[in-house]
Design a protein around this motif. Structure first.
Motif, PDB file in Angstrom:
ATOM      1  N   PRO A 252      46.786  64.330  46.672  1.00  0.00           N
ATOM      2  CA  PRO A 252      48.240  64.209  46.803  1.00  0.00           C
ATOM      3  C   PRO A 252      48.725  64.127  48.238  1.00  0.00           C
ATOM      4  N   ASN A 253      47.885  64.477  49.222  1.00  0.00           N
ATOM      5  CA  ASN A 253      48.319  64.432  50.624  1.00  0.00           C
ATOM      6  C   ASN A 253      47.999  63.105  51.302  1.00  0.00           C
ATOM      7  N   ILE A 254      47.415  62.146  50.567  1.00  0.00           N
ATOM      8  CA  ILE A 254      47.115  60.839  51.154  1.00  0.00           C
ATOM      9  C   ILE A 254      48.368  59.975  51.159  1.00  0.00           C
ATOM     10  N   LEU A 255      48.719  59.471  52.348  1.00  0.00           N
ATOM     11  CA  LEU A 255      49.840  58.550  52.517  1.00  0.00           C
ATOM     12  C   LEU A 255      49.273  57.177  52.846  1.00  0.00           C
ATOM     13  N   LEU A 256      49.754  56.145  52.173  1.00  0.00           N
ATOM     14  CA  LEU A 256      49.237  54.796  52.367  1.00  0.00           C
ATOM     15  C   LEU A 256      50.088  54.010  53.353  1.00  0.00           C
ATOM     16  N   ILE A 257      49.420  53.260  54.238  1.00  0.00           N
ATOM     17  CA  ILE A 257      50.152  52.376  55.158  1.00  0.00           C
ATOM     18  C   ILE A 257      49.505  50.977  55.172  1.00  0.00           C
ATOM     19  N   PRO A 258      49.321  50.350  54.000  1.00  0.00           N
ATOM     20  CA  PRO A 258      48.747  49.007  54.015  1.00  0.00           C
ATOM     21  C   PRO A 258      49.687  48.048  54.730  1.00  0.00           C
ATOM     22  N   GLY A 259      49.103  47.128  55.462  1.00  0.00           N
ATOM     23  CA  GLY A 259      49.910  46.180  56.223  1.00  0.00           C
ATOM     24  C   GLY A 259      49.848  44.788  55.629  1.00  0.00           C
ATOM     25  N   THR A 260      50.862  44.017  55.887  1.00  0.00           N
ATOM     26  CA  THR A 260      50.907  42.617  55.478  1.00  0.00           C
ATOM     27  C   THR A 260      52.019  41.929  56.249  1.00  0.00           C
ATOM     28  N   SER A 261      51.902  40.628  56.399  1.00  0.00           N
ATOM     29  CA  SER A 261      52.975  39.847  57.013  1.00  0.00           C
ATOM     30  C   SER A 261      53.701  38.997  55.980  1.00  0.00           C
ATOM     31  N   SER A 262      53.458  39.288  54.687  1.00  0.00           N
ATOM     32  CA  SER A 262      54.038  38.507  53.595  1.00  0.00           C
ATOM     33  C   SER A 262      54.838  39.396  52.668  1.00  0.00           C
ATOM     34  N   THR A 263      56.069  39.004  52.362  1.00  0.00           N
ATOM     35  CA  THR A 263      56.866  39.796  51.420  1.00  0.00           C
ATOM     36  C   THR A 263      56.233  39.791  50.031  1.00  0.00           C
ATOM     37  N   ALA A 264      55.656  38.669  49.616  1.00  0.00           N
ATOM     38  CA  ALA A 264      55.007  38.608  48.308  1.00  0.00           C
ATOM     39  C   ALA A 264      53.830  39.571  48.252  1.00  0.00           C
ATOM     40  N   HIS A 265      53.055  39.619  49.314  1.00  0.00           N
ATOM     41  CA  HIS A 265      51.899  40.528  49.345  1.00  0.00           C
ATOM     42  C   HIS A 265      52.359  41.978  49.389  1.00  0.00           C
ATOM     43  N   LEU A 266      53.459  42.249  50.070  1.00  0.00           N
ATOM     44  CA  LEU A 266      54.016  43.606  50.080  1.00  0.00           C
ATOM     45  C   LEU A 266      54.360  44.041  48.662  1.00  0.00           C
ATOM     46  N   ARG A 267      55.045  43.189  47.926  1.00  0.00           N
ATOM     47  CA  ARG A 267      55.394  43.527  46.540  1.00  0.00           C
ATOM     48  C   ARG A 267      54.145  43.719  45.686  1.00  0.00           C
ATOM     49  N   GLU A 268      53.135  42.891  45.933  1.00  0.00           N
ATOM     50  CA  GLU A 268      51.877  43.018  45.194  1.00  0.00           C
ATOM     51  C   GLU A 268      51.205  44.349  45.501  1.00  0.00           C
ATOM     52  N   ASN A 269      51.220  44.755  46.756  1.00  0.00           N
ATOM     53  CA  ASN A 269      50.626  46.041  47.132  1.00  0.00           C
ATOM     54  C   ASN A 269      51.345  47.203  46.454  1.00  0.00           C
ATOM     55  N   ILE A 270      52.670  47.146  46.440  1.00  0.00           N
ATOM     56  CA  ILE A 270      53.443  48.229  45.809  1.00  0.00           C
ATOM     57  C   ILE A 270      53.129  48.315  44.317  1.00  0.00           C
ATOM     58  N   ALA A 271      53.136  47.166  43.658  1.00  0.00           N
ATOM     59  CA  ALA A 271      52.851  47.160  42.224  1.00  0.00           C
ATOM     60  C   ALA A 271      51.425  47.610  41.950  1.00  0.00           C
ATOM     61  N   GLY A 272      50.491  47.135  42.756  1.00  0.00           N
ATOM     62  CA  GLY A 272      49.089  47.471  42.542  1.00  0.00           C
ATOM     63  C   GLY A 272      48.796  48.937  42.729  1.00  0.00           C
ATOM     64  N   ALA A 273      49.431  49.560  43.734  1.00  0.00           N
ATOM     65  CA  ALA A 273      49.182  50.976  43.997  1.00  0.00           C
ATOM     66  C   ALA A 273      49.657  51.853  42.852  1.00  0.00           C
ATOM     67  N   GLY A 274      50.526  51.317  42.008  1.00  0.00           N
ATOM     68  CA  GLY A 274      51.039  52.086  40.885  1.00  0.00           C
ATOM     69  C   GLY A 274      50.150  52.058  39.651  1.00  0.00           C
ATOM     70  N   LEU A 275      49.003  51.384  39.739  1.00  0.00           N
ATOM     71  CA  LEU A 275      48.077  51.384  38.611  1.00  0.00           C
ATOM     72  C   LEU A 275      47.639  52.807  38.261  1.00  0.00           C
ATOM     73  N   SER A 276      47.477  53.076  36.985  1.00  0.00           N
ATOM     74  CA  SER A 276      46.960  54.367  36.551  1.00  0.00           C
ATOM     75  C   SER A 276      45.485  54.203  36.208  1.00  0.00           C
ATOM     76  N   LEU A 277      44.633  54.922  36.910  1.00  0.00           N
ATOM     77  CA  LEU A 277      43.194  54.831  36.696  1.00  0.00           C
ATOM     78  C   LEU A 277      42.735  55.954  35.771  1.00  0.00           C
ATOM     79  N   SER A 278      41.973  55.617  34.775  1.00  0.00           N
ATOM     80  CA  SER A 278      41.421  56.636  33.874  1.00  0.00           C
ATOM     81  C   SER A 278      40.374  57.449  34.624  1.00  0.00           C
ATOM     82  N   ASP A 279      40.015  58.595  34.060  1.00  0.00           N
ATOM     83  CA  ASP A 279      38.963  59.416  34.669  1.00  0.00           C
ATOM     84  C   ASP A 279      37.659  58.628  34.761  1.00  0.00           C
ATOM     85  N   GLU A 280      37.390  57.817  33.747  1.00  0.00           N
ATOM     86  CA  GLU A 280      36.166  57.014  33.750  1.00  0.00           C
ATOM     87  C   GLU A 280      36.183  55.992  34.881  1.00  0.00           C
TER      88      GLU A 280
END
Length: 299
Positions: A252-280
């Motif tokens: 919970p203490n990890i803060l993400l700072i992915p970089g990009t020069s593209s607004t589309a890629h920024l939106r993709e990063n935000i959406a992607g980081a919200g994936l829920s990963l199963s324990d498996e």
């Protein structure tokens, strides 16, 4: 202490007396190739910064060494006067040479100069957060940080810095910094493949201190792994999205700072980081980091 009070992936985290989104934005890629010179698309760089803030991001990471100076000036052009909720983190301890190298610059006079340059280029009277960058291009190096970090403590006492952090450091240097003054974050290289700080992350989490991984997607050597691709395929996502989601779920203490020069890629990063990963899925991804590290992850 730290509550999820934002719609961005991961919620929020308290950096000292500031609360920031765990999903932030790293401005390094706004500069030209190898972080030198202006961006290829000046207006596009401004658009990415504005899109980040409009999306709710309240944590931007930068340095006056990016460009050099140009990235800070882009941030100022795009966002000044800054929203009260926005925290801008910068770092000192290195300059740039004509070949694009990062020579160290940690004498007290060097650090004072860099702090004033950051203040000027960002257009502020106080810097929200300053990370003391140690080590070199090869990574953290052993040795005392007392003189360099002590200079930043003096500048903090003079009212020029709000919060302090350390970057590119060993666990021993983190402990040394903590013995000198409070820190709110550690910024080191960490990702699915590069897992040397696992124990440090857990200790910092227990102390309420943020851990900010730079090169969360591998940096100049993007993450590559059959296991990562396999998990991504099963989830119908990109490997980079899975890698970001894994980081947010890692601690919970990890803060993400992915970089990009593209607004589309920024939106993709935000959406992607919200994936829920199963324990498996998480356990399978964990096994990547237990493999020998050699700059890219195995086949």
């Amino acid at each position: 202490m730290n509550a999820s009070s934002t719609s961005l992936p991961g919620g929020a985290w308290a950096l000292g007396d500031s609360t920031v989104t765990r999903f932030g934005y790293g401005a390094m890629q706004l500069a030209g190739p190898w972080v030198m010179g202006p961006p290829a698309d000046h207006d596009g760089a401004l658009a990415v910064l504005r899109e980040a803030v409009e999306a709710g991001i309240t944590h931007i990471d930068t340095s006056d060494a990016y460009g050099p100076r140009l990235t800070n000036e882009l941030i100022r052009e795009a966002l000044h006067p800054y929203p009260g909720s926005l925290s801008i983190a910068t770092k000192v301890g290195a300059n740039r040479d004509a070949q694009g190298g990062w020579p160290t610059a940690r004498r007290p006079e060097d650090l004072r100069k860099q702090i004033h340059e950051n203040l000027q280029s960002l257009g502020v009277e106080v810097l929200d957060l300053v990370n003391m960058r140690m080590g070199d291009a090869e990574g953290p190096q052993p040795g005392s940080l007392a003189e360099a970090f002590g200079t930043l403590v003096e500048l903090q006492q003079e009212g020029l810095i709000r919060h302090l952090g350390v970057s590119n450091v060993t666990a021993e240097q983190v402990a040394e910094a903590q013995s000198i003054a409070p820190i709110v974050c550690v910024q080191n290289m960490y990702n699915l493949a590069h897992r040397y700080d696992d124990n440090l992350i857990d200790r910092l989490a227990a102390d309420g201190i943020a851990y900010v991984p730079f090169f969360p997607l591998g940096g100049f050597t993007p993450l590559q792994s059959v296991l990562l691709s396999g998990v991504a395929d099963r989830l119908g996502a990109t490997p980079m999205s899975v890698a970001l989601a894994w980081l947010l779920q890692r601690s919970p203490n990890i803060l993400l700072i992915p970089g990009t020069s593209s607004t589309a890629h920024l939106r993709e990063n935000i959406a992607g980081a919200g994936l829920s990963l199963s324990d498996e899925n998480a356990a399978e991804l964990d096994s990547i980091g237990r493999r020998p590290a050699n700059g890219s992850v195995g086949n």
